[in-house]
Design an enzyme around this catalytic site. Structure first.
Site, short mmCIF file in Angstrom:
data_model
loop_
_atom_site.label_atom_id
_atom_site.label_comp_id
_atom_site.label_asym_id
_atom_site.label_seq_id
_atom_site.Cartn_x
_atom_site.Cartn_y
_atom_site.Cartn_z
N ILE A 83 10.49 -15.81 -4.39
CA ILE A 83 10.91 -15.25 -5.68
C ILE A 83 11.70 -16.27 -6.50
CG2 ILE A 83 13.09 -14.13 -4.98
CD1 ILE A 83 10.35 -12.76 -7.35
N SER A 134 19.66 -24.52 -0.02
CA SER A 134 18.48 -24.16 0.75
C SER A 134 18.47 -24.94 2.05
CB SER A 134 17.23 -24.52 -0.06
OG SER A 134 16.09 -24.46 0.76
N LYS A 175 17.10 -7.64 -5.69
CA LYS A 175 16.95 -6.30 -5.14
C LYS A 175 16.38 -6.42 -3.73
CE LYS A 175 13.14 -5.33 -4.58
NZ LYS A 175 11.93 -5.85 -3.84
N ASP A 190 10.53 -2.20 0.38
CA ASP A 190 10.85 -3.42 -0.39
C ASP A 190 10.17 -3.36 -1.76
OD1 ASP A 190 11.94 -6.36 -0.40
OD2 ASP A 190 9.86 -6.42 -1.11
#
Ligand code: NAP
Length: 301
Positions: free
Chosen positions: A11, A33, A87, A165
């Site tokens: 995402i 990361s 989310k 999800d």
């Protein structure tokens, strides 16, 4: 405003990096990361080091799966950073309540984002429904988990929520557009024999609302919400992007969901406010509490 992006996965690359690049409000100043980076942007492997060294970056946007996200959010808040959450905002409701309280105590912004609420049809749907009497709501959210979450085993681990999800995106729209609160009254959850979270769910709510979520749909994907009222019928298609009222097109447009989220975050930070609505997660938690369990075929990616 400078922002650090944490968790350079699907995402982050698909949506966050382009939305930040296209925004006049934001500069992507660092990434954190374990394996990825963004060309031309300072790359950290160590989150604590980024928080300690880059005090010039006031905002942290967390693109991690829900399982590790709480610890990252708490550290950022306690380091005085404003935080934007992908989310679902937590693995549990207690996580969300804790983060909201911590953000208030620290005097920073917490934004629990719901990207689907930014889809083109959602605001006009809410406006049209505001004075209507609802008789029936049907949600059909059927997609192919192999296409949207390739190899992402975390969705089937505890806290990954399985088909909720994507399903929570539908619930984020329903809870935004309906003029009345709803509550779950029954649920059937289908768990693959080898997994911890459901691959399909059938939900019954109060007020004539029902939802079917299924992650096994190949071919065309379905993200539809139909609302029948005493004064006509409303259809939201394509995850909220296309609104049809009584069969006539009423709103549509190119994807702008993440542009909308970053614009809202800029407003919240400037206003010194937070936006944390856990209602969609309440319904997911209730589905796990009320749901009966069916075991279905094992699932492998
Ligand atoms: P992902 O690609 O599997 O994971 C995102 C990144 O999180 C990974 O690349 C990894 O980043 C980091 N990460 C994963 N597990 C971790 C762990 N245990 N500890 C620390 N870092 C970890 O997932 P995604 O699809 O981007 O989804 C992330 C969130 O965005 C989810 O909450 C999802 O619901 C939401 N979302 C996803 C989509 C979608 O289409 N996939 C759409 C909208 C919203 P590094 O390797 O960089 O460390």
């Amino acid at each position: 405003m400078k922002v650090a992006l944490v968790g350079i996965g699907k995402i982050a690359r698909d949506q966050h990096v382009p939305a930040i690049a296209d925004s006049g409000d934001w500069e992507l100043a660092a990434t954190v990361s374990r394996s990825g980076s963004v060309t031309g942007v300072a790359a950290f492997h160590d989150y604590d080091a980024m928080l300690a060294e880059r005090t010039d970056i006031p905002v942290v946007s967390l693109c991690l799966p829900p399982q590790p996200r709480f610890d990252y959010a708490l550290k950022a808040i306690r380091a005085g950073r404003h935080v934007m959450l992908e989310k679902p905002p937590g693995q549990t409701l207690a996580e969300v309540h804790t983060l909201a309280a911590e953000a208030e105590k620290a005097g920073v912004t917490l934004f629990a984002t719901w990207h689907s609420r930014m889809a083109h049809g959602v605001a006009p749907a809410k406006a049209w429904l505001a004075d209507k009497t609802i008789t029936k709501v049907t949600v059909t959210w059927k997609e192919d988990v192999r296409r949207w979450h390739p190899g992402q085993d975390w969705v089937f681990e505890p806290g990954g929520m399985g088909v909720f999800d994507p399903g929570i995106n539908a619930l984020s729209i329903v809870t935004e557009i309906l003029p009345m609160p709803i509550r779950l009254t029954a649920a059937v959850l289908e768990f693959p024999a080898n997994r911890h979270t459901p691959i399909a769910a059938n939900l019954t709510f109060s007020d004539g609302v029902s939802a079917v979520f299924d992650w096994r749909q190949e071919g065309p994907q379905t993200w539809d919400i139909t609302v029948e009222t005493t004064a006509g019928r409303l259809d939201l298609h394509d995850g909220g992007a296309r609104l049809v009222i009584d069969g006539a097109p009423a709103a549509a447009g190119p994807d702008r969901e993440y542009a909308g989220l970053y614009a809202r975050m800029a407003e919240l930070v400037k206003a010194g406010a937070s936006d944390v609505d856990a209602t969609p997660l309440v319904h997911v938690a209730d589905a796990f509490m009320l749901g009966s369990r069916r075991t279905v075929l094992p699932f492998e990616f």
